[in-house]
Design a protein around this motif. Structure first.
Motif, PDB file in Angstrom:
ATOM      1  N   UNK A  81     -11.274  -2.254 -55.035  1.00  0.00           N
ATOM      2  CA  UNK A  81     -10.903  -0.909 -55.385  1.00  0.00           C
ATOM      3  C   UNK A  81      -9.465  -0.862 -55.896  1.00  0.00           C
ATOM      4  N   UNK A  82      -8.615  -1.688 -55.311  1.00  0.00           N
ATOM      5  CA  UNK A  82      -7.219  -1.719 -55.753  1.00  0.00           C
ATOM      6  C   UNK A  82      -7.101  -2.170 -57.206  1.00  0.00           C
ATOM      7  N   UNK A  83      -7.971  -3.090 -57.605  1.00  0.00           N
ATOM      8  CA  UNK A  83      -7.934  -3.580 -58.985  1.00  0.00           C
ATOM      9  C   UNK A  83      -8.241  -2.456 -59.958  1.00  0.00           C
ATOM     10  N   UNK A  84      -9.238  -1.634 -59.632  1.00  0.00           N
ATOM     11  CA  UNK A  84      -9.586  -0.524 -60.515  1.00  0.00           C
ATOM     12  C   UNK A  84      -8.454   0.496 -60.597  1.00  0.00           C
ATOM     13  N   UNK A  85      -7.832   0.777 -59.476  1.00  0.00           N
ATOM     14  CA  UNK A  85      -6.716   1.726 -59.466  1.00  0.00           C
ATOM     15  C   UNK A  85      -5.542   1.166 -60.265  1.00  0.00           C
ATOM     16  N   UNK A  86      -5.255  -0.111 -60.083  1.00  0.00           N
ATOM     17  CA  UNK A  86      -4.168  -0.743 -60.851  1.00  0.00           C
ATOM     18  C   UNK A  86      -4.481  -0.755 -62.342  1.00  0.00           C
ATOM     19  N   UNK A  87      -5.752  -0.990 -62.687  1.00  0.00           N
ATOM     20  CA  UNK A  87      -6.145  -0.974 -64.098  1.00  0.00           C
ATOM     21  C   UNK A  87      -5.949   0.420 -64.682  1.00  0.00           C
ATOM     22  N   UNK A  88      -6.326   1.435 -63.924  1.00  0.00           N
ATOM     23  CA  UNK A  88      -6.150   2.813 -64.382  1.00  0.00           C
ATOM     24  C   UNK A  88      -4.669   3.114 -64.618  1.00  0.00           C
ATOM     25  N   UNK A  89      -3.834   2.791 -63.640  1.00  0.00           N
ATOM     26  CA  UNK A  89      -2.406   3.078 -63.786  1.00  0.00           C
ATOM     27  C   UNK A  89      -1.754   2.213 -64.858  1.00  0.00           C
ATOM     28  N   UNK A  90      -2.247   1.004 -65.061  1.00  0.00           N
ATOM     29  CA  UNK A  90      -1.729   0.165 -66.147  1.00  0.00           C
ATOM     30  C   UNK A  90      -2.044   0.803 -67.493  1.00  0.00           C
ATOM     31  N   UNK A  91      -3.245   1.337 -67.623  1.00  0.00           N
ATOM     32  CA  UNK A  91      -3.620   2.009 -68.877  1.00  0.00           C
ATOM     33  C   UNK A  91      -2.786   3.269 -69.083  1.00  0.00           C
ATOM     34  N   UNK A  92      -2.571   4.031 -68.028  1.00  0.00           N
ATOM     35  CA  UNK A  92      -1.755   5.243 -68.147  1.00  0.00           C
ATOM     36  C   UNK A  92      -0.317   4.893 -68.501  1.00  0.00           C
ATOM     37  N   UNK A  93       0.226   3.882 -67.857  1.00  0.00           N
ATOM     38  CA  UNK A  93       1.599   3.450 -68.139  1.00  0.00           C
ATOM     39  C   UNK A  93       1.717   2.920 -69.568  1.00  0.00           C
ATOM     40  N   UNK A  94       0.714   2.159 -70.000  1.00  0.00           N
ATOM     41  CA  UNK A  94       0.725   1.637 -71.372  1.00  0.00           C
ATOM     42  C   UNK A  94       0.663   2.781 -72.389  1.00  0.00           C
ATOM     43  N   UNK A  95      -0.110   3.818 -72.089  1.00  0.00           N
ATOM     44  CA  UNK A  95      -0.189   4.966 -72.999  1.00  0.00           C
ATOM     45  C   UNK A  95       1.161   5.666 -73.097  1.00  0.00           C
ATOM     46  N   UNK A  96       1.825   5.825 -71.964  1.00  0.00           N
ATOM     47  CA  UNK A  96       3.148   6.461 -71.966  1.00  0.00           C
ATOM     48  C   UNK A  96       4.147   5.611 -72.738  1.00  0.00           C
ATOM     49  N   UNK A  97       4.039   4.312 -72.609  1.00  0.00           N
ATOM     50  CA  UNK A  97       4.951   3.414 -73.315  1.00  0.00           C
ATOM     51  C   UNK A  97       4.644   3.309 -74.808  1.00  0.00           C
ATOM     52  N   UNK A  98       3.371   3.222 -75.151  1.00  0.00           N
ATOM     53  CA  UNK A  98       2.980   2.981 -76.535  1.00  0.00           C
ATOM     54  C   UNK A  98       3.037   4.217 -77.424  1.00  0.00           C
ATOM     55  N   UNK A  99       2.863   5.397 -76.863  1.00  0.00           N
ATOM     56  CA  UNK A  99       2.822   6.609 -77.678  1.00  0.00           C
ATOM     57  C   UNK A  99       4.096   6.817 -78.484  1.00  0.00           C
ATOM     58  N   UNK A 100       5.294   6.742 -77.887  1.00  0.00           N
ATOM     59  CA  UNK A 100       6.497   6.906 -78.711  1.00  0.00           C
ATOM     60  C   UNK A 100       6.655   5.815 -79.766  1.00  0.00           C
ATOM     61  N   UNK A 101       6.205   4.611 -79.449  1.00  0.00           N
ATOM     62  CA  UNK A 101       6.303   3.515 -80.413  1.00  0.00           C
ATOM     63  C   UNK A 101       5.398   3.793 -81.611  1.00  0.00           C
ATOM     64  N   UNK A 102       4.168   4.241 -81.344  1.00  0.00           N
ATOM     65  CA  UNK A 102       3.233   4.539 -82.429  1.00  0.00           C
ATOM     66  C   UNK A 102       3.736   5.734 -83.248  1.00  0.00           C
TER      67      UNK A 102
END
Length: 90
Positions: free
Chosen positions: A1-22
């Protein structure tokens, strides 16, 4: 379950990081929707924002088969199906 939660937060963090770059890239290369008589916005709006969301969703999922736990092992077993899914989503 921790892996799924970490994957979710990794995707959310990546979206926050990548949006200004794009957004920066879109403005740099001119991939913007310029205001005209048919639009309601007042300044140019980037048109390739979906690229940030796409990358943010795909990168954590693509990393899952390389994890050393039960979920990683399961994703490694279905690697062909995962590659097919990610390819079709692309």
């Amino acid at each position: 379950m921790k892996t799924y939660i970490c994957t979710y937060f990794a995707a959310a963090f990546a979206a926050v990081l990548l949006t200004p770059i794009v957004i920066w890239i879109a403005r740099r290369i001119g991939a913007v929707d310029r205001p005209n008589a048919r639009s309601i916005h007042k300044r140019p709006i980037p048109r390739i924002g979906g690229a940030a969301i796409f990358l943010a969703a795909m990168i954590p999922v693509a990393v899952l088969p390389f994890l050393n736990n039960r979920i990683g092992e399961h994703f490694a077993r279905v690697r062909v199906e995962l590659v097919t899914l990610l390819g079709c989503a692309t």
